[in-house]
Design a protein around this motif. Structure first.
Motif, PDB file in Angstrom:
ATOM      1  N   GLN A 149       0.857  -1.214   0.000  1.00  0.00           N
ATOM      2  CA  GLN A 149       0.000   0.000   0.000  1.00  0.00           C
ATOM      3  C   GLN A 149       0.882   1.248   0.000  1.00  0.00           C
ATOM      4  OE1 GLN A 149      -2.171  -0.422   3.823  1.00  0.00           O
ATOM      5  NE2 GLN A 149      -3.952   0.275   2.678  1.00  0.00           N
ATOM      6  N   VAL A 150       1.925   1.212   0.828  1.00  0.00           N
ATOM      7  CA  VAL A 150       2.798   2.382   0.980  1.00  0.00           C
ATOM      8  C   VAL A 150       3.545   2.661  -0.316  1.00  0.00           C
ATOM      9  CG1 VAL A 150       4.839   3.284   2.177  1.00  0.00           C
ATOM     10  CG2 VAL A 150       3.063   2.059   3.476  1.00  0.00           C
ATOM     11  N   THR A 151       4.174   1.629  -0.859  1.00  0.00           N
ATOM     12  CA  THR A 151       4.982   1.856  -2.081  1.00  0.00           C
ATOM     13  C   THR A 151       4.101   2.274  -3.255  1.00  0.00           C
ATOM     14  OG1 THR A 151       4.894  -0.516  -2.650  1.00  0.00           O
ATOM     15  CG2 THR A 151       6.779   0.237  -1.334  1.00  0.00           C
ATOM     16  N   ASP A 152       2.916   1.672  -3.351  1.00  0.00           N
ATOM     17  CA  ASP A 152       2.004   2.074  -4.436  1.00  0.00           C
ATOM     18  C   ASP A 152       1.633   3.558  -4.308  1.00  0.00           C
ATOM     19  OD1 ASP A 152       0.022  -1.027  -4.741  1.00  0.00           O
ATOM     20  OD2 ASP A 152       1.990  -0.429  -5.547  1.00  0.00           O
ATOM     21  N   GLY A 153       1.343   3.979  -3.093  1.00  0.00           N
ATOM     22  CA  GLY A 153       0.943   5.383  -2.868  1.00  0.00           C
ATOM     23  C   GLY A 153       2.072   6.355  -3.176  1.00  0.00           C
ATOM     24  N   VAL A 154       3.276   6.006  -2.753  1.00  0.00           N
ATOM     25  CA  VAL A 154       4.429   6.890  -3.013  1.00  0.00           C
ATOM     26  C   VAL A 154       4.707   6.955  -4.518  1.00  0.00           C
ATOM     27  CG1 VAL A 154       6.938   7.086  -2.727  1.00  0.00           C
ATOM     28  CG2 VAL A 154       5.472   6.619  -0.732  1.00  0.00           C
ATOM     29  N   HIS A 155       4.621   5.808  -5.179  1.00  0.00           N
ATOM     30  CA  HIS A 155       4.871   5.787  -6.631  1.00  0.00           C
ATOM     31  C   HIS A 155       3.786   6.566  -7.378  1.00  0.00           C
ATOM     32  CE1 HIS A 155       7.492   1.987  -5.992  1.00  0.00           C
ATOM     33  NE2 HIS A 155       8.219   3.086  -5.917  1.00  0.00           N
ATOM     34  N   ARG A 156       2.530   6.431  -6.943  1.00  0.00           N
ATOM     35  CA  ARG A 156       1.435   7.191  -7.588  1.00  0.00           C
ATOM     36  C   ARG A 156       1.695   8.696  -7.469  1.00  0.00           C
ATOM     37  NH1 ARG A 156      -2.122   3.591  -5.247  1.00  0.00           N
ATOM     38  NH2 ARG A 156      -2.450   4.999  -3.480  1.00  0.00           N
ATOM     39  N   ALA A 157       2.310   9.078  -6.358  1.00  0.00           N
ATOM     40  CA  ALA A 157       2.590  10.509  -6.129  1.00  0.00           C
ATOM     41  C   ALA A 157       3.919  10.940  -6.748  1.00  0.00           C
ATOM     42  CB  ALA A 157       2.601  10.781  -4.620  1.00  0.00           C
ATOM     43  N   GLY A 158       4.564  10.011  -7.492  1.00  0.00           N
ATOM     44  CA  GLY A 158       5.794  10.365  -8.223  1.00  0.00           C
ATOM     45  C   GLY A 158       7.063  10.250  -7.424  1.00  0.00           C
ATOM     46  N   GLY A 159       6.971   9.524  -6.275  1.00  0.00           N
ATOM     47  CA  GLY A 159       8.154   9.417  -5.416  1.00  0.00           C
ATOM     48  C   GLY A 159       8.917   8.119  -5.589  1.00  0.00           C
ATOM     49  N   LYS A 160      10.041   8.031  -4.913  1.00  0.00           N
ATOM     50  CA  LYS A 160      10.860   6.818  -4.859  1.00  0.00           C
ATOM     51  C   LYS A 160      11.088   6.495  -3.387  1.00  0.00           C
ATOM     52  CE  LYS A 160      11.371   6.313  -9.279  1.00  0.00           C
ATOM     53  NZ  LYS A 160      12.550   6.694 -10.067  1.00  0.00           N
ATOM     54  N   ILE A 161      11.100   5.194  -3.058  1.00  0.00           N
ATOM     55  CA  ILE A 161      11.167   4.790  -1.644  1.00  0.00           C
ATOM     56  C   ILE A 161      11.966   3.506  -1.482  1.00  0.00           C
ATOM     57  CG2 ILE A 161       8.882   3.665  -1.854  1.00  0.00           C
ATOM     58  CD1 ILE A 161       8.438   4.414   1.140  1.00  0.00           C
ATOM     59  N   VAL A 162      12.871   3.528  -0.504  1.00  0.00           N
ATOM     60  CA  VAL A 162      13.603   2.307  -0.133  1.00  0.00           C
ATOM     61  C   VAL A 162      13.273   2.006   1.327  1.00  0.00           C
ATOM     62  CG1 VAL A 162      15.469   2.782  -1.769  1.00  0.00           C
ATOM     63  CG2 VAL A 162      15.717   3.507   0.624  1.00  0.00           C
ATOM     64  N   VAL A 163      13.404   0.750   1.705  1.00  0.00           N
ATOM     65  CA  VAL A 163      13.105   0.353   3.079  1.00  0.00           C
ATOM     66  C   VAL A 163      14.414   0.171   3.840  1.00  0.00           C
ATOM     67  CG1 VAL A 163      12.999  -2.138   2.531  1.00  0.00           C
ATOM     68  CG2 VAL A 163      11.836  -1.251   4.556  1.00  0.00           C
ATOM     69  N   GLN A 164      14.430   0.667   5.088  1.00  0.00           N
ATOM     70  CA  GLN A 164      15.625   0.479   5.906  1.00  0.00           C
ATOM     71  C   GLN A 164      15.492  -0.845   6.652  1.00  0.00           C
ATOM     72  OE1 GLN A 164      16.529   2.482   9.697  1.00  0.00           O
ATOM     73  NE2 GLN A 164      18.438   3.211   8.733  1.00  0.00           N
ATOM     74  N   MET A 165      16.336  -1.802   6.299  1.00  0.00           N
ATOM     75  CA  MET A 165      16.272  -3.150   6.885  1.00  0.00           C
ATOM     76  C   MET A 165      17.085  -3.181   8.169  1.00  0.00           C
ATOM     77  SD  MET A 165      16.496  -5.421   3.398  1.00  0.00           S
ATOM     78  CE  MET A 165      17.308  -6.667   4.297  1.00  0.00           C
ATOM     79  N   TRP A 166      16.415  -3.614   9.236  1.00  0.00           N
ATOM     80  CA  TRP A 166      16.891  -3.371  10.605  1.00  0.00           C
ATOM     81  C   TRP A 166      16.904  -4.668  11.408  1.00  0.00           C
ATOM     82  CZ3 TRP A 166      13.262  -0.159  14.310  1.00  0.00           C
ATOM     83  CH2 TRP A 166      14.003   0.360  15.389  1.00  0.00           C
ATOM     84  N   HIS A 167      18.021  -4.913  12.104  1.00  0.00           N
ATOM     85  CA  HIS A 167      18.049  -5.913  13.173  1.00  0.00           C
ATOM     86  C   HIS A 167      18.671  -5.210  14.380  1.00  0.00           C
ATOM     87  CE1 HIS A 167      18.742  -9.355  15.657  1.00  0.00           C
ATOM     88  NE2 HIS A 167      18.449 -10.243  14.729  1.00  0.00           N
TER      89      HIS A 167
END
Ligand code: 8OZ
Length: 373
Positions: free
Chosen positions: A82-100
């Motif tokens: 849902q998040v990535t689709d929304g950001v892409h629809r708004a013309g953005g780019k998004i990466v996820v910070q992978m955390w342990h």
């Protein structure tokens, strides 16, 4: 002359500007599942050249704070879509910070209420965020960790690889490995937390071994052009300490130069604190670090963070000291930060009282410029 507002391609990812939303923990994903409020928050900020999500645990073992979104259940992956689709629809780019988080956790958050894991059984003098039964949130002392057995490490590397694949399948443009701020990978790097006597402890080469195994596995799975990493050479966050950070992180960036990564993200100074914070006998030389990376053949974009304002950010890019600048608190309170930086307009002040936990207040209710009367 290069401008902060110029486009840039980092690895396989094309950015419309060089202004980055830094990873920001907000504790607004109950059950570790990203929700529609989270999707709205990120979509509001899609004018950033790049959004880096809040820290996102790769497994429950890697979870150290209540109500942060995970990357390890089908429900969470659907929420991230849902998040990535929304950001892409708004013309953005998004990466996820992978955390342990390693030792920065609490028994109550761990599988079967077990101890958090770490390179060594050294308790972090730090706190983590828990949500009580009545829904109220509070910070609590981190629990005593247990030292990971050597034969457990390959399993955690596999967890990172698996999560990276899941992230791309959930629509992310790439991933950032969280190797900063005293969490698991940083715990292996720093002498203050790594007291191991096997080939993952002692020398700089041994303490960096786990980091490189994680990087190699993720690059093999999703490609170097979608892989990035965050480091924090001298931060004291979460009780992180090393007496000689310059050779340690020089070795780290020289090893990272083996891959054509998307970017290297460097926190300068103490996270959220003094930019000139020092660990060891001499001030850390960030220019020398970048020079060592380039000398080793490194070509990834160089992202800087911590305490940058409009003037410092514009100067850093124009002077060639950075390719990208990540902003944290300013993006919390200014969804349209890019426009405000471009036009040098007034900024909304962040409300510290709503940084962690809660709902829309202090999260999605900050006004954009067109909404300002
Ligand atoms: C992921 C975090 C980090 O990188 O420091 C974090 C976690 C809790 C509160 C603030 C920041």
């Amino acid at each position: 002359m290069t401008s902060l507002f110029d486009p840039l391609t980092i690895g396989d990812i094309q950015l419309k500007n060089r202004i980055v939303m830094a990873p920001l923990t907000r504790n607004r994903s109950p059950g570790a599942v990203p929700n529609t409020l989270n999707a709205a928050y990120y979509e509001q900020r899609a004018s950033a050249g790049l959004i880096i999500t809040e820290g996102t645990p790769i497994t429950q073992q890697g979870q150290g704070y209540a109500d942060v979104p995970g990357l390890y259940t089908p429900e969470a992956l659907a929420g991230w879509k849902q998040v990535t689709d929304g950001v892409h629809r708004a013309g953005g780019k998004i990466v996820v910070q992978m955390w342990h988080v390693g030792r920065v956790s609490h028994d109550s958050l761990q599988p079967n209420g077990g101890k958090p894991v770490a390179p060594s059984a050294v308790t972090a003098k730090s706190k983590t965020y828990l949500v009580n039964a009545d829904g109220s949130g509070a910070f609590a002392e981190t629990s005593e960790p247990r030292a990971l057995e050597r034969d457990e490490l390959a399993g955690i590397v596999e967890d990172y690889r698996h999560a990276a694949r899941a992230a791309i399948d959930a629509g992310f443009d790439g991933i950032e490995i969280h190797a900063a701020n005293g969490y698991l990978i940083d715990q292996f790097l720093r002498g203050g937390s790594n007291k191991r006597t096997d080939d993952y402890g002692g020398s700089i080469e041994n303490r960096a071994r786990f980091l490189f195994e994680v990087v190699d596995a993720i690059v093999a799975e999703i490609g170097a052009g979608r892989t990035a990493i965050r480091i924090s050479p001298v931060t004291p966050a979460n009780d992180a300490f090393d007496a000689n950070p310059q050779p340690l992180f020089t070795h780290v960036v020289e090893g990272l130069a083996r891959h054509a990564l998307a970017y290297i993200h460097v926190i300068e100074g103490a996270t959220g604190g003094a930019r000139d914070h020092q660990q060891g006998d001499t001030p850390f030389d960030y220019a020398a670090l970048r020079a060592a990376y380039a000398a080793a053949g490194g070509k990834a974009a160089w992202m800087v963070n911590n305490g940058y304002n409009r003037e410092l950010a514009i100067e850093a890019v124009e002077d060639g000291k950075a390719d990208l600048v990540a902003f944290g608190k300013l993006f919390i309170s200014n969804p349209d930060l890019v426009e405000r930086l471009k036009n040098d307009t007034v900024m909304n002040a962040p409300d510290v009282g709503t940084f962690y936990g809660g709902g829309a207040k202090g999260y999605t209710d900050y006004p954009a410029l067109e909404n300002v009367a």
